[in-house]
Scaffold this motif. Structure first.
Motif, PDB file in Angstrom:
ATOM      1  N   VAL A  47       0.835  -1.199   0.000  1.00 64.22           N
ATOM      2  CA  VAL A  47       0.000   0.000   0.000  1.00 64.22           C
ATOM      3  C   VAL A  47       0.869   1.248   0.000  1.00 64.22           C
ATOM      4  CG1 VAL A  47      -1.954  -1.137   1.114  1.00 64.22           C
ATOM      5  CG2 VAL A  47      -0.233   0.011   2.531  1.00 64.22           C
ATOM      6  N   ASP A  48       0.325   2.304  -0.577  1.00 64.15           N
ATOM      7  CA  ASP A  48       1.009   3.591  -0.608  1.00 64.15           C
ATOM      8  C   ASP A  48       0.912   4.243   0.757  1.00 64.15           C
ATOM      9  OD1 ASP A  48       2.306   5.750  -2.022  1.00 64.15           O
ATOM     10  OD2 ASP A  48       1.162   5.162  -3.782  1.00 64.15           O
ATOM     11  N   LEU A  49       1.964   4.878   1.200  1.00 62.29           N
ATOM     12  CA  LEU A  49       1.964   5.651   2.436  1.00 62.29           C
ATOM     13  C   LEU A  49       2.480   7.047   2.117  1.00 62.29           C
ATOM     14  CD1 LEU A  49       1.372   5.366   5.498  1.00 62.29           C
ATOM     15  CD2 LEU A  49       3.799   4.915   5.815  1.00 62.29           C
ATOM     16  N   VAL A  50       1.806   8.062   2.648  1.00 65.72           N
ATOM     17  CA  VAL A  50       2.108   9.453   2.304  1.00 65.72           C
ATOM     18  C   VAL A  50       2.532  10.187   3.578  1.00 65.72           C
ATOM     19  CG1 VAL A  50       1.263  11.511   1.118  1.00 65.72           C
ATOM     20  CG2 VAL A  50       0.307   9.270   0.555  1.00 65.72           C
ATOM     21  N   PRO A  51       3.827  10.128   3.942  1.00 66.22           N
ATOM     22  CA  PRO A  51       4.274  10.708   5.210  1.00 66.22           C
ATOM     23  C   PRO A  51       4.825  12.126   5.115  1.00 66.22           C
ATOM     24  CG  PRO A  51       6.001   9.320   4.346  1.00 66.22           C
ATOM     25  CD  PRO A  51       4.879   9.286   3.342  1.00 66.22           C
ATOM     26  N   ASN A  52       5.021  12.656   3.914  1.00 71.38           N
ATOM     27  CA  ASN A  52       5.582  14.000   3.810  1.00 71.38           C
ATOM     28  C   ASN A  52       4.567  15.078   4.152  1.00 71.38           C
ATOM     29  OD1 ASN A  52       7.749  15.947   2.743  1.00 71.38           O
ATOM     30  ND2 ASN A  52       5.961  16.509   1.514  1.00 71.38           N
ATOM     31  N   HIS A  53       3.309  14.815   3.841  1.00 69.17           N
ATOM     32  CA  HIS A  53       2.269  15.823   4.037  1.00 69.17           C
ATOM     33  C   HIS A  53       0.935  15.137   4.285  1.00 69.17           C
ATOM     34  CE1 HIS A  53       2.854  14.995  -0.326  1.00 69.17           C
ATOM     35  NE2 HIS A  53       1.566  14.737  -0.253  1.00 69.17           N
ATOM     36  N   SER A  54       0.009  15.880   4.833  1.00 69.62           N
ATOM     37  CA  SER A  54      -1.359  15.403   4.995  1.00 69.62           C
ATOM     38  C   SER A  54      -2.281  16.261   4.149  1.00 69.62           C
ATOM     39  CB  SER A  54      -1.792  15.485   6.459  1.00 69.62           C
ATOM     40  OG  SER A  54      -2.021  16.843   6.844  1.00 69.62           O
ATOM     41  N   SER A  55      -3.555  15.989   4.232  1.00 67.05           N
ATOM     42  CA  SER A  55      -4.562  16.903   3.679  1.00 67.05           C
ATOM     43  C   SER A  55      -4.736  18.085   4.626  1.00 67.05           C
ATOM     44  CB  SER A  55      -5.896  16.178   3.530  1.00 67.05           C
ATOM     45  OG  SER A  55      -6.960  17.089   3.324  1.00 67.05           O
ATOM     46  N   ASP A  56      -5.175  19.208   4.073  1.00 73.24           N
ATOM     47  CA  ASP A  56      -5.513  20.331   4.956  1.00 73.24           C
ATOM     48  C   ASP A  56      -6.804  20.063   5.719  1.00 73.24           C
ATOM     49  OD1 ASP A  56      -7.306  20.580   2.857  1.00 73.24           O
ATOM     50  OD2 ASP A  56      -6.949  22.734   2.528  1.00 73.24           O
ATOM     51  N   VAL A 110       7.228  10.369  -1.691  1.00 72.42           N
ATOM     52  CA  VAL A 110       8.160  11.467  -1.392  1.00 72.42           C
ATOM     53  C   VAL A 110       9.088  11.074  -0.230  1.00 72.42           C
ATOM     54  CG1 VAL A 110       8.361  13.982  -1.181  1.00 72.42           C
ATOM     55  CG2 VAL A 110       6.251  13.002  -2.024  1.00 72.42           C
ATOM     56  N   ALA A 111       9.648   9.899  -0.314  1.00 71.66           N
ATOM     57  CA  ALA A 111      10.484   9.394   0.782  1.00 71.66           C
ATOM     58  C   ALA A 111      11.697  10.276   1.038  1.00 71.66           C
ATOM     59  CB  ALA A 111      10.944   7.969   0.459  1.00 71.66           C
ATOM     60  N   HIS A 112      12.078  11.072   0.068  1.00 73.35           N
ATOM     61  CA  HIS A 112      13.261  11.932   0.178  1.00 73.35           C
ATOM     62  C   HIS A 112      12.934  13.301   0.765  1.00 73.35           C
ATOM     63  CE1 HIS A 112      11.071  12.810  -3.419  1.00 73.35           C
ATOM     64  NE2 HIS A 112      11.808  13.852  -3.719  1.00 73.35           N
ATOM     65  N   GLY A 113      11.652  13.570   1.081  1.00 70.87           N
ATOM     66  CA  GLY A 113      11.262  14.929   1.404  1.00 70.87           C
ATOM     67  C   GLY A 113      10.898  15.213   2.844  1.00 70.87           C
ATOM     68  N   GLN A 163       7.746  -8.462   5.032  1.00 69.95           N
ATOM     69  CA  GLN A 163       7.142  -7.241   4.507  1.00 69.95           C
ATOM     70  C   GLN A 163       8.264  -6.279   4.101  1.00 69.95           C
ATOM     71  OE1 GLN A 163       6.367  -8.585   7.488  1.00 69.95           O
ATOM     72  NE2 GLN A 163       4.310  -9.399   7.126  1.00 69.95           N
ATOM     73  N   ILE A 164       7.953  -5.391   3.175  1.00 74.22           N
ATOM     74  CA  ILE A 164       9.022  -4.549   2.632  1.00 74.22           C
ATOM     75  C   ILE A 164       8.624  -3.076   2.583  1.00 74.22           C
ATOM     76  CG2 ILE A 164       9.885  -6.440   1.216  1.00 74.22           C
ATOM     77  CD1 ILE A 164       8.720  -4.916  -1.252  1.00 74.22           C
ATOM     78  N   PHE A 165       9.636  -2.226   2.497  1.00 70.13           N
ATOM     79  CA  PHE A 165       9.481  -0.802   2.226  1.00 70.13           C
ATOM     80  C   PHE A 165      10.080  -0.501   0.844  1.00 70.13           C
ATOM     81  CE2 PHE A 165       9.810  -0.180   7.001  1.00 70.13           C
ATOM     82  CZ  PHE A 165       8.515   0.290   7.159  1.00 70.13           C
ATOM     83  N   VAL A 166       9.382   0.304   0.089  1.00 65.38           N
ATOM     84  CA  VAL A 166       9.849   0.756  -1.217  1.00 65.38           C
ATOM     85  C   VAL A 166       9.845   2.285  -1.215  1.00 65.38           C
ATOM     86  CG1 VAL A 166       9.498   0.669  -3.702  1.00 65.38           C
ATOM     87  CG2 VAL A 166       8.789  -1.266  -2.264  1.00 65.38           C
ATOM     88  N   ALA A 167      10.967   2.891  -1.533  1.00 59.94           N
ATOM     89  CA  ALA A 167      11.095   4.346  -1.461  1.00 59.94           C
ATOM     90  C   ALA A 167      10.867   4.990  -2.820  1.00 59.94           C
ATOM     91  CB  ALA A 167      12.484   4.722  -0.950  1.00 59.94           C
ATOM     92  N   GLU A 168       9.968   5.982  -2.840  1.00 63.74           N
ATOM     93  CA  GLU A 168       9.939   6.916  -3.957  1.00 63.74           C
ATOM     94  C   GLU A 168      10.899   8.037  -3.574  1.00 63.74           C
ATOM     95  OE1 GLU A 168       7.012   9.954  -6.424  1.00 63.74           O
ATOM     96  OE2 GLU A 168       7.072   9.905  -4.256  1.00 63.74           O
ATOM     97  N   HIS A 176      13.986  -1.469   1.759  1.00 62.00           N
ATOM     98  CA  HIS A 176      14.368  -2.643   0.979  1.00 62.00           C
ATOM     99  C   HIS A 176      14.665  -2.302  -0.477  1.00 62.00           C
ATOM    100  CE1 HIS A 176      12.156  -4.193   4.456  1.00 62.00           C
ATOM    101  NE2 HIS A 176      12.796  -5.324   4.290  1.00 62.00           N
ATOM    102  N   GLN A 177      13.844  -1.422  -1.036  1.00 63.10           N
ATOM    103  CA  GLN A 177      13.998  -1.052  -2.434  1.00 63.10           C
ATOM    104  C   GLN A 177      13.798   0.444  -2.594  1.00 63.10           C
ATOM    105  OE1 GLN A 177      11.169  -3.145  -4.842  1.00 63.10           O
ATOM    106  NE2 GLN A 177      12.182  -5.133  -4.643  1.00 63.10           N
ATOM    107  N   ALA A 178      14.320   0.986  -3.681  1.00 60.02           N
ATOM    108  CA  ALA A 178      14.070   2.383  -4.052  1.00 60.02           C
ATOM    109  C   ALA A 178      13.888   2.439  -5.559  1.00 60.02           C
ATOM    110  CB  ALA A 178      15.225   3.278  -3.619  1.00 60.02           C
ATOM    111  N   PHE A 179      12.906   3.203  -5.980  1.00 57.80           N
ATOM    112  CA  PHE A 179      12.654   3.312  -7.414  1.00 57.80           C
ATOM    113  C   PHE A 179      13.866   3.894  -8.144  1.00 57.80           C
ATOM    114  CE2 PHE A 179       7.921   3.880  -6.408  1.00 57.80           C
ATOM    115  CZ  PHE A 179       7.697   2.524  -6.527  1.00 57.80           C
TER     116      PHE A 179
END
Length: 564
Positions: A118-127, A229-232, A282-287, A306-309
């Motif tokens: 599943v996608d996880l969005v940790p850099n920002h949330s919704s307003d 946005v794993a880098h942000g 289970q794995i983590f994949v970084a954008e 584990h992986q990065a695009f």
């Protein structure tokens, strides 16, 4: 949590979760299929894809031969950026279904031998996230404002943004709030749309919350997370001005004070300890958009992800020399950290490679013209076989197995990409790769759903559908099925960290992996090469070997040989 489902060919969610591949390190050579839920399959006729639609089409993914399915966001969201503005990370948006639907999807995927990421969005949330809404409502001094980046503006009355950062989607990366008393107040940071305020990862509550979110979905049975946005996540101290940078581009190689800061790695080491609490793999994949593939390797050190695009590969032209350079650099960068290389040609943010390769080189990854469709498809098929021949893990974006092009002529009034309306930053033409995919020859949406589709599909979509291509020798769908079957069974394909380059004519790549040889001709002319054995698969059939033991590889084609 379970619910029955009556679609033919799809198991119920009560099926035993016992058939998922239990190989150690399954992810090192996995083929992972990206589903963009709103454009995959619509189960209720509202024109929007949903989780039940995905669930009904899981047999297609099993038959295709992929190992795992990555789902783009389906969380509760106002949809200001197609779900990448999350209001509740523990809820499913009603447009996609319910948590029961998510549970049933996970169970059925496992019963079919498919893993779910599943996608996880940790850099920002919704307003519209509860934290942000309360932060604004409570005014200056609210403790919740510390969980985001609120700052006083510059200028005599604070009327100027706190710094010169620009949004990825164009315009300032800052928006000024109106305080509870009606006066203009503080500014908040949003690297993307104003509806996507950035979290402040220096605040411990943010880290606590996301470790809890990880456990919530791991307890639901997911097999991993793709990190948006794993880098942000971490910004440079003091939020310094960009200075000489004229324009921010997501795909650029500049070093930015809000991207690829070293502090992100402490976050991912903490996350890895959470993942390691759970049985299974289970794995983590970084954008992670980084300046170099060497910087990308930092995200996949043994105690992190584990992986990065591999975005450097995605952005490479159909050119033998350029491809060999990025392949070599990727393998060399990943080898010291013990991580698999990843390879990807398309996703939901860039022009599909069947259209990129149909156009002249140098136009980048967001293209507005259809180009030479026949040439683009020919090169796309060849590029796919080259990608699947390389050691490591590969990603497939929904519809590329059908050879779908980008839809480059969408009317302005139907576009929904927020970058399009911002007028700068990214080109804003991502809608073209997000048009719902076709399943059948006929119907108002070619089998996508009974109520049409949220973006209009081209009239020729029916002949590109799953129905039209299934069982047809030489079709792109059957090429993908054959390639993934061969990749799964041939002992020299899949995991690994090296290739042996063989002598080849200019414009041609020839690589050996044990008893397997791949030759990719990136030129517009046929080339003569040694016949390395029995042809295993080809994007375009080569000529029969002559008496001299040589074979002809057609223009813009890739051939797989096995010497066993």
């Amino acid at each position: 949590m379970s619910q029955q489902h009556s679609s033919a060919g799809t198991p119920t969610s009560d099926a035993p979760v016992a058939t998922v591949d239990q190989r150690p390190d399954w992810w090192r050579d996995a083929v992972i299929y990206q589903v963009y839920p709103r454009s995959f399959a619509d189960s209720n006729g509202d024109g929007m894809g949903d989780l039940e639609g995905v669930r009904s089409r899981l047999p297609h993914l099993r038959d295709l031969g992929v190992d795992a399915v990555w789902l783009s966001p389906f969380y509760a969201s106002p949809q200001a950026d197609a779900g990448y503005d999350v209001a509740d990370y523990r809820a499913v948006d009603p447009m996609f279904g319910t948590l029961l639907d998510a549970d049933a999807l996970i169970r059925d995927a496992h019963a079919l031998g498919l893993r779910i990421i599943v996608d996880l969005v940790p850099n920002h949330s919704s307003d519209q996230h509860e934290w942000f809404r309360r932060a604004v409502a409570e005014g200056p001094g609210s403790p919740l404002r510390d969980r985001y980046h609120f700052r006083q503006g510059k200028g005599r009355d604070g009327e100027l943004p706190p710094n010169d950062w620009e949004s990825i989607f164009g315009g300032p990366a800052w928006t000024r709030v109106t305080e509870p008393d009606g006066t203009p107040g503080e500014w908040y940071l949003h690297l993307f749309a104003p509806e996507q305020p950035d979290f402040n990862w220096d605040h411990p509550a943010v880290g606590d919350e996301f470790r809890s979110i990880l456990r919530f979905w791991l307890d639901m049975g997911v097999d991993g997370f793709r990190i948006d946005v794993a880098h942000g996540l971490v910004k440079a101290d003091g939020l310094p001005d960009l200075g000489g940078h004229d324009q921010l581009k997501l795909l650029g190689n500049d070093v930015m004070p809000f991207f690829d800061q070293d502090g992100v790695h402490a976050i991912y080491r903490q996350w890895r300890t959470v993942l390691d609490e759970y049985a299974g793999e289970q794995i983590f994949v970084a954008e992670a958009w980084t300046p170099t593939v060497e910087r990308t390797a930092n995200y996949v050190r043994p105690d992190e992800l584990h992986q990065a695009f591999n975005f450097q590969y995605l952005g490479t032209e159909w050119d033998a020399e350029e491809l060999r350079t990025v392949i070599d650099r990727t393998l060399e960068a990943m080898r010291p950290v013990g991580a698999p290389a990843t390879w990807v040609l398309s996703n939901h943010d860039v022009t599909r490679h069947a259209t990129r390769f149909a156009n002249p080189p140098g136009l980048g990854t967001q293209i507005r013209t259809a180009g030479d469709r026949e040439r683009g498809l020919r090169r796309a098929r060849a590029a796919t076989l080259l990608m699947l021949a390389l050691p490591g893990s590969a990603y497939v974006y929904q519809g590329e197995e059908l050879g779908l092009p980008d839809v480059v002529d969408l009317p302005d009034e139907v576009r929904q990409d927020p970058a399009y309306f911002r007028g700068a930053g990214q080109d804003g033409f991502r809608d073209g790769c997000r048009v719902p995919i076709p399943w059948t020859r006929e119907g108002s949406s070619y089998g996508f759903g009974e109520g049409g589709s949220w973006l209009p599909q081209p009239g020729a979509w029916g002949e590109l559908s799953v129905e039209a291509q299934t069982g047809v020798p030489g079709s792109t769908l059957e090429l993908y099925r054959a390639a993934l079957a061969a990749r799964r069974t041939h002992p020299c394909l899949g995991a690994g960290d090296a290739v042996e380059w063989l002598p080849a004519p200019e414009g041609v790549l020839a690589l050996r992996r044990g008893e397997f040889v791949c030759v990719a001709n990136t030129t517009g002319d046929p080339v003569s090469v040694p016949a390395y054995g029995r042809v295993l698969l080809a994007s375009v059939e080569p000529g029969e070997p002559g008496a001299d033991g040589r074979a002809v590889v057609p223009a813009d084609a890739t051939v797989w040989w096995t010497t066993a």
